[in-house]
Design a protein around this motif. Structure first.
Motif, PDB file in Angstrom:
ATOM      1  N   PHE A 198       0.789  -0.956   0.078  1.00 28.60           N
ATOM      2  CA  PHE A 198       0.035  -0.084  -0.083  1.00 28.60           C
ATOM      3  C   PHE A 198       0.754   1.102   0.088  1.00 28.60           C
ATOM      4  O   PHE A 198       0.524   2.197  -0.966  1.00 28.60           O
ATOM      5  N   LEU A 199       1.893   1.222   0.897  1.00 27.40           N
ATOM      6  CA  LEU A 199       2.641   2.494   1.105  1.00 27.40           C
ATOM      7  C   LEU A 199       3.462   2.746  -0.301  1.00 27.40           C
ATOM      8  O   LEU A 199       3.524   3.848  -0.832  1.00 27.40           O
ATOM      9  N   VAL A 200       3.942   1.721  -0.558  1.00 25.14           N
ATOM     10  CA  VAL A 200       4.875   1.905  -2.052  1.00 25.14           C
ATOM     11  C   VAL A 200       3.997   2.324  -3.121  1.00 25.14           C
ATOM     12  O   VAL A 200       4.374   3.219  -3.685  1.00 25.14           O
ATOM     13  N   LEU A 201       2.491   1.792  -3.190  1.00 24.55           N
ATOM     14  CA  LEU A 201       2.007   2.198  -4.457  1.00 24.55           C
ATOM     15  C   LEU A 201       1.241   3.753  -4.219  1.00 24.55           C
ATOM     16  O   LEU A 201       1.022   4.079  -4.954  1.00 24.55           O
ATOM     17  N   LEU A 202       1.019   3.839  -3.021  1.00 23.85           N
ATOM     18  CA  LEU A 202       0.487   5.311  -2.578  1.00 23.85           C
ATOM     19  C   LEU A 202       1.765   6.350  -3.308  1.00 23.85           C
ATOM     20  O   LEU A 202       1.149   7.203  -3.889  1.00 23.85           O
ATOM     21  N   VAL A 203       2.827   6.257  -2.691  1.00 28.92           N
ATOM     22  CA  VAL A 203       3.805   6.829  -3.231  1.00 28.92           C
ATOM     23  C   VAL A 203       4.050   7.034  -4.613  1.00 28.92           C
ATOM     24  O   VAL A 203       4.255   8.118  -5.235  1.00 28.92           O
ATOM     25  N   LEU A 204       4.091   5.932  -5.054  1.00 30.10           N
ATOM     26  CA  LEU A 204       4.091   5.728  -6.582  1.00 30.10           C
ATOM     27  C   LEU A 204       3.215   6.427  -7.262  1.00 30.10           C
ATOM     28  O   LEU A 204       3.297   7.483  -8.271  1.00 30.10           O
ATOM     29  N   LEU A 205       1.766   6.254  -7.084  1.00 32.29           N
ATOM     30  CA  LEU A 205       0.809   6.847  -7.750  1.00 32.29           C
ATOM     31  C   LEU A 205       0.524   8.441  -7.629  1.00 32.29           C
ATOM     32  O   LEU A 205       0.485   9.040  -8.352  1.00 32.29           O
ATOM     33  N   LEU A 206       0.950   8.849  -6.414  1.00 39.10           N
ATOM     34  CA  LEU A 206       1.081  10.238  -5.951  1.00 39.10           C
ATOM     35  C   LEU A 206       2.332  10.856  -6.689  1.00 39.10           C
ATOM     36  O   LEU A 206       1.865  12.051  -7.472  1.00 39.10           O
ATOM     37  N   VAL A 207       3.236  10.424  -7.041  1.00 37.93           N
ATOM     38  CA  VAL A 207       4.312  10.895  -7.702  1.00 37.93           C
ATOM     39  C   VAL A 207       3.921  10.927  -9.007  1.00 37.93           C
ATOM     40  O   VAL A 207       4.417  12.042  -9.669  1.00 37.93           O
ATOM     41  N   VAL A 208       3.553   9.905  -9.741  1.00 35.24           N
ATOM     42  CA  VAL A 208       3.137   9.855 -11.060  1.00 35.24           C
ATOM     43  C   VAL A 208       2.024  11.033 -11.230  1.00 35.24           C
ATOM     44  O   VAL A 208       2.017  11.796 -12.273  1.00 35.24           O
ATOM     45  N   SER A 209       1.034  10.884 -10.529  1.00 36.32           N
ATOM     46  CA  SER A 209      -0.013  11.970 -10.567  1.00 36.32           C
ATOM     47  C   SER A 209       0.513  13.302 -10.412  1.00 36.32           C
ATOM     48  O   SER A 209       0.055  14.542 -11.216  1.00 36.32           O
ATOM     49  N   PHE A 210       1.437  13.846  -9.458  1.00 34.38           N
ATOM     50  CA  PHE A 210       1.912  14.977  -9.491  1.00 34.38           C
ATOM     51  C   PHE A 210       2.395  15.621 -10.727  1.00 34.38           C
ATOM     52  O   PHE A 210       2.557  16.544 -11.191  1.00 34.38           O
ATOM     53  N   GLY A 211       3.479  14.582 -11.145  1.00 34.97           N
ATOM     54  CA  GLY A 211       4.180  14.504 -12.509  1.00 34.97           C
ATOM     55  C   GLY A 211       3.383  15.063 -13.778  1.00 34.97           C
ATOM     56  O   GLY A 211       3.484  15.901 -14.398  1.00 34.97           O
ATOM     57  N   LEU A 212       2.511  14.253 -13.741  1.00 32.43           N
ATOM     58  CA  LEU A 212       1.228  14.522 -14.916  1.00 32.43           C
ATOM     59  C   LEU A 212       0.581  15.940 -14.595  1.00 32.43           C
ATOM     60  O   LEU A 212       0.230  16.616 -15.462  1.00 32.43           O
ATOM     61  N   HIS A 213       0.261  16.016 -13.299  1.00 34.67           N
ATOM     62  CA  HIS A 213      -0.428  17.425 -13.089  1.00 34.67           C
ATOM     63  C   HIS A 213       0.333  18.668 -13.444  1.00 34.67           C
ATOM     64  O   HIS A 213       0.099  19.559 -13.806  1.00 34.67           O
ATOM     65  N   ILE A 214       1.573  18.475 -12.945  1.00 33.41           N
ATOM     66  CA  ILE A 214       2.658  19.502 -13.383  1.00 33.41           C
ATOM     67  C   ILE A 214       2.781  19.798 -14.851  1.00 33.41           C
ATOM     68  O   ILE A 214       2.937  20.838 -15.597  1.00 33.41           O
ATOM     69  N   LEU A 215       2.741  18.421 -15.389  1.00 36.67           N
ATOM     70  CA  LEU A 215       2.872  18.653 -16.880  1.00 36.67           C
ATOM     71  C   LEU A 215       1.890  19.283 -17.796  1.00 36.67           C
ATOM     72  O   LEU A 215       2.005  20.047 -18.684  1.00 36.67           O
ATOM     73  N   VAL A 216       0.696  18.969 -17.288  1.00 39.02           N
ATOM     74  CA  VAL A 216      -0.399  19.517 -17.946  1.00 39.02           C
ATOM     75  C   VAL A 216      -0.614  20.955 -17.627  1.00 39.02           C
ATOM     76  O   VAL A 216      -0.902  21.771 -18.563  1.00 39.02           O
ATOM     77  N   LEU A 217      -0.219  21.554 -16.524  1.00 35.61           N
ATOM     78  CA  LEU A 217      -0.105  22.902 -16.034  1.00 35.61           C
ATOM     79  C   LEU A 217       0.783  23.477 -16.779  1.00 35.61           C
ATOM     80  O   LEU A 217       0.579  24.679 -17.411  1.00 35.61           O
ATOM     81  N   SER A 218       1.974  22.999 -17.054  1.00 35.86           N
ATOM     82  CA  SER A 218       2.952  23.559 -17.745  1.00 35.86           C
ATOM     83  C   SER A 218       2.611  23.685 -19.273  1.00 35.86           C
ATOM     84  O   SER A 218       3.089  24.692 -19.960  1.00 35.86           O
ATOM     85  N   ALA A 219       1.891  22.651 -19.843  1.00 37.78           N
ATOM     86  CA  ALA A 219       1.708  22.613 -21.240  1.00 37.78           C
ATOM     87  C   ALA A 219       0.569  23.533 -21.509  1.00 37.78           C
ATOM     88  O   ALA A 219       0.473  24.123 -22.447  1.00 37.78           O
ATOM     89  N   LYS A 220      -0.304  23.998 -20.513  1.00 37.76           N
ATOM     90  CA  LYS A 220      -1.160  24.993 -20.745  1.00 37.76           C
ATOM     91  C   LYS A 220      -0.643  26.425 -20.434  1.00 37.76           C
ATOM     92  O   LYS A 220      -1.564  27.240 -20.223  1.00 37.76           O
ATOM     93  N   ALA A 221       0.580  26.467 -20.083  1.00 32.75           N
ATOM     94  CA  ALA A 221       1.200  27.828 -19.526  1.00 32.75           C
ATOM     95  C   ALA A 221       0.463  28.301 -18.390  1.00 32.75           C
ATOM     96  O   ALA A 221       0.289  29.362 -18.466  1.00 32.75           O
ATOM     97  N   LEU A 222       0.024  27.468 -17.459  1.00 29.97           N
ATOM     98  CA  LEU A 222      -0.299  27.911 -16.214  1.00 29.97           C
ATOM     99  C   LEU A 222       0.565  27.926 -15.073  1.00 29.97           C
ATOM    100  O   LEU A 222       1.490  26.982 -15.244  1.00 29.97           O
ATOM    101  N   PRO A 223       0.529  28.634 -13.944  1.00 27.12           N
ATOM    102  CA  PRO A 223       1.287  28.465 -13.050  1.00 27.12           C
ATOM    103  C   PRO A 223       1.245  27.150 -12.336  1.00 27.12           C
ATOM    104  O   PRO A 223       0.504  26.737 -11.969  1.00 27.12           O
TER     105      PRO A 223
END
Length: 135
Positions: free
Chosen positions: A10-35
């Motif tokens: 659970f703990l490993v998967l939680l960290v992994l999913l949150l890191v991937v989610s964070f990366g995708l979140h940042i990528l989308v924000l960056s691609a849309k030229a948002l802060p």
């Protein structure tokens, strides 16, 4: 590679999913030229991850003693997360009188990812408890 125990999975998967989610979140924000790092996004991912880990570890630790109350404890954990939201995030988000979609997403995406995983693993844990009780 040795098989990880249930809690470690659970703990490993939680960290992994949150890191991937964070990366995708940042990528989308960056691609849309948002802060990218506005709206307390880092704090939101960290706090949601920590709360999910703490809540699930406690549920796992007390799974035998309180197996009939696990559902209520799980809902109490969700209440705790909302309390943290209203104490740590809501005042900042409502500071300008409006909560924007970016502010909502900064909290709701990591909350949803962690909640989904918590729900899945709590359900799995309860099934395992039920299986050991029937034997």
């Amino acid at each position: 590679m040795p098989k990880l125990n249930f809690l470690t999975q659970f703990l490993v998967l939680l960290v992994l999913l949150l890191v991937v989610s964070f990366g995708l979140h940042i990528l989308v924000l960056s691609a849309k030229a948002l802060p990218v790092f506005d709206n307390l996004i880092v704090r939101s991912y960290v706090i949601n991850g920590l709360l999910a880990a703490i809540i699930f570890v406690l549920l796992y630790k007390f799974r035998q003693k309180l197996k009939n109350q696990i559902g209520f404890l799980f809902m109490g954990g969700s209440l705790l997360k909302f309390a943290f939201f209203f104490l740590l995030f809501y005042p900042t988000y409502k500071n300008d009188g409006d909560m924007s979609a970016l502010e909502f997403a900064a909290f709701f995406i990591p909350y949803s990812v962690a909640l989904f995983l918590e729900t899945f693993y709590t359900s799995k844990m309860l099934k395992n408890l039920e299986g050991t009780t029937k034997k």
